[in-house]
Design a protein around this motif. Structure first.
Motif, short mmCIF file in Angstrom:
data_model
loop_
_atom_site.label_atom_id
_atom_site.label_comp_id
_atom_site.label_asym_id
_atom_site.label_seq_id
_atom_site.Cartn_x
_atom_site.Cartn_y
_atom_site.Cartn_z
N UNK A 145 0.79 -1.14 -0.01
CA UNK A 145 0.04 -0.07 0.05
C UNK A 145 1.03 1.19 0.09
N UNK A 146 1.94 1.46 0.93
CA UNK A 146 2.91 2.51 0.76
C UNK A 146 3.69 2.67 -0.45
N UNK A 147 4.16 1.50 -1.06
CA UNK A 147 4.73 1.61 -2.15
C UNK A 147 3.84 2.30 -3.45
N UNK A 148 2.62 1.88 -3.50
CA UNK A 148 1.50 2.16 -4.24
C UNK A 148 1.13 3.67 -4.01
N UNK A 149 1.18 4.14 -3.11
CA UNK A 149 0.91 5.51 -2.60
C UNK A 149 1.98 6.39 -2.97
N UNK A 154 4.29 10.24 -6.80
CA UNK A 154 5.73 10.61 -7.79
C UNK A 154 5.15 10.94 -9.09
N UNK A 155 4.17 10.13 -9.38
CA UNK A 155 3.47 10.47 -10.93
C UNK A 155 2.71 11.88 -10.92
N UNK A 156 1.99 12.23 -9.64
CA UNK A 156 1.26 13.47 -9.38
C UNK A 156 2.17 14.58 -9.75
N UNK A 157 3.38 14.38 -8.79
CA UNK A 157 4.44 15.32 -8.58
C UNK A 157 4.95 15.69 -10.21
N UNK A 158 5.09 14.54 -10.74
CA UNK A 158 5.88 14.52 -11.88
C UNK A 158 5.14 15.33 -13.18
N UNK A 159 3.87 15.02 -13.16
CA UNK A 159 2.93 15.66 -14.17
C UNK A 159 2.62 17.13 -13.56
N UNK A 160 2.56 17.34 -12.43
CA UNK A 160 2.49 18.94 -12.17
C UNK A 160 3.74 19.61 -12.53
#
Length: 173
Positions: A145-149, A154-160
């Motif tokens: 769960x922590x890895x997926x979170x 990371x993906x949200x930060x990268x997109x932003x």
């Protein structure tokens, strides 16, 4: 989240620095030639590391344009093109028309490609099961769960970050 300083990213907390260190170690272990060769032999999939990475990426998000695969893997498009050609000749992938753009093509796994990815994942999970044999199921669920979170963040930060760069125009240098 701390704001980046004009000279670069903010200083990381000791906890984040330790996570970065652990991820570096995991990445190193997972990309070693010996590790790849062992998994390749267990899965009976005769592909190099680049081809395996590309196959896994396509399996996770198929069908993808070659440029999308290159972006996701952080490699040059020409590298993806060569590897896709290798995988296509070996029967692991096929090209299909892009429904959004008649001029473009997308890459899709064949049945042999899906089988190869399944065998590679099974071999990798089996090795991981042996390595984590002393962990309780609750600990494994929490870690997953922590890895997926973390990956989602990371993906949200990268997109932003990418959206912010696109609005800035050319970088000075």
């Amino acid at each position: 989240m701390p704001a980046p300083s004009p000279s670069g990213p903010p200083a990381a907390s000791p906890e984040v620095a330790e996570i970065e260190r652990a991820l570096t170690r995991i990445t190193y272990l997972g990309t070693r030639t010996r590790h790849h060769d062992r998994l390749r032999a267990l899965a009976d999939v005769p592909l190099d590391r680049a081809a395996v990475a590309l196959l896994r990426q396509i399996a996770d998000c198929e069908p993808l344009r070659p440029g999308e695969v290159a972006h996701r893997l952080g490699v040059e498009a020409s590298h993806v093109t060569r590897t896709v050609q290798q995988l296509q000749r070996a029967g692991y992938v096929t090209r299909v028309p892009d429904p959004d753009d008649g001029r473009a093509q997308r890459i899709r796994l064949t049945d042999a490609g899906r089988l190869a990815v399944g065998r590679l994942r099974e071999a990798g999970a089996g090795e991981m099961q042996l390595a984590l044999d002393g962990w309780r199921p609750e600990e494994l669920r929490q870690l997953a769960a922590l890895f997926h979170r973390m990956v989602d963040d990371f993906l949200a930060y990268s997109a932003a970050a990418e959206a912010g760069r696109e609005g800035q125009g050319p970088a000075e240098g």
